[in-house]
Scaffold this motif. Sequence first.
Motif, short mmCIF file in Angstrom:
data_model
loop_
_atom_site.label_atom_id
_atom_site.label_comp_id
_atom_site.label_asym_id
_atom_site.label_seq_id
_atom_site.Cartn_x
_atom_site.Cartn_y
_atom_site.Cartn_z
N LYS A 1 0.83 -1.21 0.00
CA LYS A 1 0.00 0.00 0.00
C LYS A 1 0.86 1.25 0.00
O LYS A 1 0.57 2.21 -0.69
CB LYS A 1 -0.90 0.00 1.25
N SER A 2 1.95 1.24 0.81
CA SER A 2 2.74 2.46 0.93
C SER A 2 3.64 2.64 -0.27
O SER A 2 4.33 3.65 -0.39
CB SER A 2 3.58 2.41 2.21
N GLY A 3 3.67 1.65 -1.15
CA GLY A 3 4.48 1.78 -2.35
C GLY A 3 5.92 1.35 -2.17
O GLY A 3 6.71 1.34 -3.12
N ASP A 4 6.28 0.95 -0.93
CA ASP A 4 7.66 0.51 -0.72
C ASP A 4 7.92 -0.81 -1.42
O ASP A 4 9.04 -1.16 -1.72
CB ASP A 4 7.92 0.30 0.79
N ARG A 5 6.85 -1.60 -1.61
CA ARG A 5 7.03 -2.89 -2.26
C ARG A 5 5.95 -3.01 -3.32
O ARG A 5 4.79 -3.12 -3.01
CB ARG A 5 6.89 -4.00 -1.22
N PRO A 6 6.37 -2.98 -4.57
CA PRO A 6 5.36 -3.07 -5.63
C PRO A 6 4.68 -4.43 -5.61
O PRO A 6 5.33 -5.45 -5.42
CB PRO A 6 6.17 -2.89 -6.91
N LYS A 7 3.35 -4.43 -5.82
CA LYS A 7 2.62 -5.69 -5.85
C LYS A 7 2.94 -6.39 -7.16
O LYS A 7 2.86 -5.80 -8.23
CB LYS A 7 1.12 -5.37 -5.76
N PRO B 1 18.55 -19.54 -2.40
CA PRO B 1 18.23 -18.11 -2.32
C PRO B 1 18.84 -17.28 -3.44
O PRO B 1 18.43 -16.15 -3.66
CB PRO B 1 18.80 -17.68 -0.97
N PHE B 2 19.85 -17.84 -4.14
CA PHE B 2 20.54 -17.04 -5.15
C PHE B 2 20.06 -17.31 -6.56
O PHE B 2 20.50 -16.65 -7.50
CB PHE B 2 22.05 -17.31 -5.06
N ILE B 3 19.18 -18.31 -6.72
CA ILE B 3 18.77 -18.68 -8.07
C ILE B 3 17.87 -17.60 -8.66
O ILE B 3 17.97 -17.27 -9.83
CB ILE B 3 18.07 -20.04 -8.04
N SER B 4 16.97 -17.09 -7.85
CA SER B 4 16.10 -16.03 -8.34
C SER B 4 15.76 -15.09 -7.19
O SER B 4 15.63 -15.51 -6.06
CB SER B 4 14.82 -16.64 -8.92
N ARG B 5 15.58 -13.83 -7.50
CA ARG B 5 15.18 -12.90 -6.45
C ARG B 5 13.68 -12.62 -6.56
O ARG B 5 12.96 -12.63 -5.58
CB ARG B 5 15.98 -11.60 -6.61
N ARG B 6 13.22 -12.40 -7.82
CA ARG B 6 11.81 -12.09 -8.02
C ARG B 6 10.94 -13.30 -7.70
O ARG B 6 9.86 -13.15 -7.13
CB ARG B 6 11.60 -11.69 -9.48
N SER B 7 11.42 -14.48 -8.09
CA SER B 7 10.61 -15.68 -7.95
C SER B 7 11.17 -16.62 -6.88
O SER B 7 11.09 -17.83 -7.01
CB SER B 7 10.52 -16.42 -9.28
N THR C 1 27.29 -9.63 -14.51
CA THR C 1 27.35 -9.15 -13.13
C THR C 1 26.10 -9.58 -12.39
O THR C 1 25.12 -10.02 -12.99
CB THR C 1 27.42 -7.61 -13.07
N GLU C 2 26.16 -9.42 -11.06
CA GLU C 2 25.00 -9.79 -10.24
C GLU C 2 23.78 -8.96 -10.65
O GLU C 2 22.66 -9.46 -10.74
CB GLU C 2 25.30 -9.55 -8.75
N GLU C 3 24.03 -7.64 -10.92
CA GLU C 3 22.91 -6.77 -11.28
C GLU C 3 22.23 -7.25 -12.55
O GLU C 3 21.01 -7.29 -12.65
CB GLU C 3 23.39 -5.32 -11.50
N ASP C 4 23.06 -7.63 -13.56
CA ASP C 4 22.48 -8.09 -14.82
C ASP C 4 21.67 -9.36 -14.62
O ASP C 4 20.59 -9.52 -15.17
CB ASP C 4 23.59 -8.37 -15.85
N TYR C 5 22.21 -10.27 -13.82
CA TYR C 5 21.52 -11.54 -13.61
C TYR C 5 20.15 -11.31 -12.96
O TYR C 5 19.14 -11.83 -13.44
CB TYR C 5 22.38 -12.45 -12.72
N TYR C 6 20.10 -10.52 -11.87
CA TYR C 6 18.84 -10.38 -11.16
C TYR C 6 17.88 -9.41 -11.83
O TYR C 6 16.67 -9.56 -11.73
CB TYR C 6 19.09 -9.98 -9.70
N SER C 7 18.39 -8.39 -12.52
CA SER C 7 17.43 -7.48 -13.16
C SER C 7 16.93 -8.02 -14.48
O SER C 7 15.96 -7.51 -15.03
CB SER C 7 18.02 -6.08 -13.32
N SER D 1 15.60 -6.06 -6.36
CA SER D 1 16.55 -7.01 -6.94
C SER D 1 17.95 -6.42 -7.03
O SER D 1 18.94 -7.12 -6.82
CB SER D 1 16.10 -7.43 -8.35
N LEU D 2 18.04 -5.12 -7.33
CA LEU D 2 19.35 -4.49 -7.42
C LEU D 2 20.04 -4.49 -6.06
O LEU D 2 21.24 -4.75 -5.94
CB LEU D 2 19.23 -3.05 -7.94
N LYS D 3 19.25 -4.20 -5.03
CA LYS D 3 19.82 -4.21 -3.67
C LYS D 3 20.35 -5.60 -3.35
O LYS D 3 21.43 -5.77 -2.79
CB LYS D 3 18.74 -3.84 -2.65
N PHE D 4 19.55 -6.59 -3.70
CA PHE D 4 19.96 -7.97 -3.43
C PHE D 4 21.22 -8.31 -4.19
O PHE D 4 22.14 -8.97 -3.67
CB PHE D 4 18.82 -8.93 -3.80
N ALA D 5 21.28 -7.89 -5.45
CA ALA D 5 22.47 -8.15 -6.27
C ALA D 5 23.71 -7.60 -5.59
O ALA D 5 24.75 -8.27 -5.48
CB ALA D 5 22.29 -7.53 -7.66
#
Lengths: 505, 201
Positions: A235-241, A377-383, A454-460, A476-480
Amino acid sequence: MSMEISEPEPQHPKFALPVDSEHKATEFPLFSVAAPHMRAFHLSWISFFACFVSSFAAPPLIPVIRDNLNLTATDIGNAGIASVSGAVFARIAMGSACDLFGPRLASASLILLTAPAVYFTSYISSPISFLLVRFFTGFSLSTFVSTQFWMSSMFSAPVVGAANGFAGGWGNLGGGATQLIMPLVFSLIRDMGAVKFTAWRIAFFIPALFQTLSAFAVLLFGQDTPDGNFKRLNKSGDRPKDKFSQVFYHGVTNYRAWILALTYGYCFGVELTVDNIIAEYFYDRFNLKLHTAGIIAASFGLANLISRPAGGFISDAMAKRFGMRGRLWTLWVVQTLGGVLCIILGRVGSLNASIIVMIAFSLFVQAACGLTFGVVPFISRRSLGVVSGMTGGGGNVGAVLTQLIFFKGSRYSKETGITLMGIMMLCCTLPICLIYFPQWGGMFCGPSSKENATEEDYYSSEWNSKEKEKGFHHGSLKFADNSRGERGRRVGSAATPDRTSSMHV
Amino acid sequence: MATRAFLLTSLLLSCLLQICSGAYFSSLQRTLIVTASPKAGEVLKSGEDKITVTWGLNQSYPAGTDSAYKTVKVKLCYAPISQVDRAWRKTVDHLTKDKTCQHKIVSQPYKASNNSVEWTIEKDVPTATYFIRAYAYDAEDQEVAYGQTTDAHKTTNLFGIEAITGRHASLDIAAVCFSAFSVVSLCGFFWVEKRKSRVAK
């Protein structure tokens, strides 16, 4: 406990534990109950423990239940397979539910919705109804996925293996503890004056109540992420649905998830199979009393207290030195050794040697489970949820397949079945060699030297350009950023932004 | 090394003794005549119905056959049809491993005739088809003879027992109430959460 090291953002609360940029804890003090991280840990392992107790509450009482319900050996075998097959799809569904609604609501809902199956176990009076209650009670084993998801959301890369290992291991403990708890509760109730055929029915209220109360605790005291619950953050927009179709798509199209689903079927699946057959094996082969065979069976499950957490811990330790390649190699070595010990277990003929080999086998196979969830935990961030669910579901598929091929009917003696199961473990562990991360490498190849590895490319890459425009991929970028430690000791030589050095201790 | 060898041999010896010490069913003589009140095909209810068993020595055997008999144990035994696909009720010739007769009716000192007992079927007897067998034991508590209500192939004169369900209305009601409570409280939580987020807005 160390001093709070939080980002200079006044609106975020200070945490009791040191955290990274995603507010995930970078330490794991096992006996602390600090909110929200350690509180989430204790809530998740206790509720998962309760589900394991319920799902395996029937096996120790089978001698009484089979007489009350007039069961045959086939009925008992089928119910055993049913108890682990329900969770195959439930785990994948749970994974998606975690990605979309958060582990708190997903796990508590599942636990409360399967509790009736445990209560109604006191109501059954036929083989079919026995199979059905074991099937529906088994759905609760999918809380494993929410446990791992929750730990991966609360704990950072350096400790996520240990957190997942302890939560999974201490939950799995329920499968061993129930072999001791249920017979005890049963005799207490019988001594209080109930008839045998009524006493076991009353006994089932204990795991059912435990399950219900643990779900309440999760709802009242837990939160999905260090920053709050999904709903509020959405709701607050910190985490997109997020959208289910996208989450699901990015999970099932990641080949690494499928490989781990297969290999997990041959460590955790083997563990579940052994939970179901080991008491009978010792009872028949060595003519032990049922009571003694039960204690040996319990010790296999109780080894989870240290073995699975040890696997997670070793995964993290190897990652510190060798990065993701270390995690993969250790997983392959430990699971292969588990397979070798399984082959030996089927071949030894003396009781003492069997017990020793079984204990060694339990340590290796359960450590392999912990090591698997050091990689997940490293295979996917979104899923993350879907991948955890696929891996977890794969574990149950392994249990169903193994019991169907080697332990149904009288085609193979139990000892031959155990040896063949060990050989299958060796074969099905080999695919780990095929797992490759462009930014970290695989078992036999180093990381790619291409620009976009790079990690960023993989997760984004899990987000399309429209979603990136809206900024959905920032999590995902933060996680990367935080997962850069998976490169191993070479981190110092790689170019990293200044920001990270202040976060990692 | 010597102690290990000693322990191993004593273990082996005790195992052998165990195996050798048990009697074999095929070696027992059927010298007792056993009759029971249930008619062939009759179904009795456990916890309610009674079985009357009478037994005595078969007088057609020479005198002195029963000189070694000290005690008699009368047991309720599973008929072959109730042993199918149930390895825990298997018939094995070696009597210490035999699981055919798992329910003891009575144990009494041996008398050649005028033995009778009326037994209320216990509540933990499962639903199955049964016959009754009496074993005669010697002073070392080893089986030496037997008698049974059925023939050698265990096909005639079998009766059934129907077990109690073990269920009670109070348990059923408790199960329904607790289950409903679990589901309703889950809905309650959702509703409270929704209200909280609406208020927060």
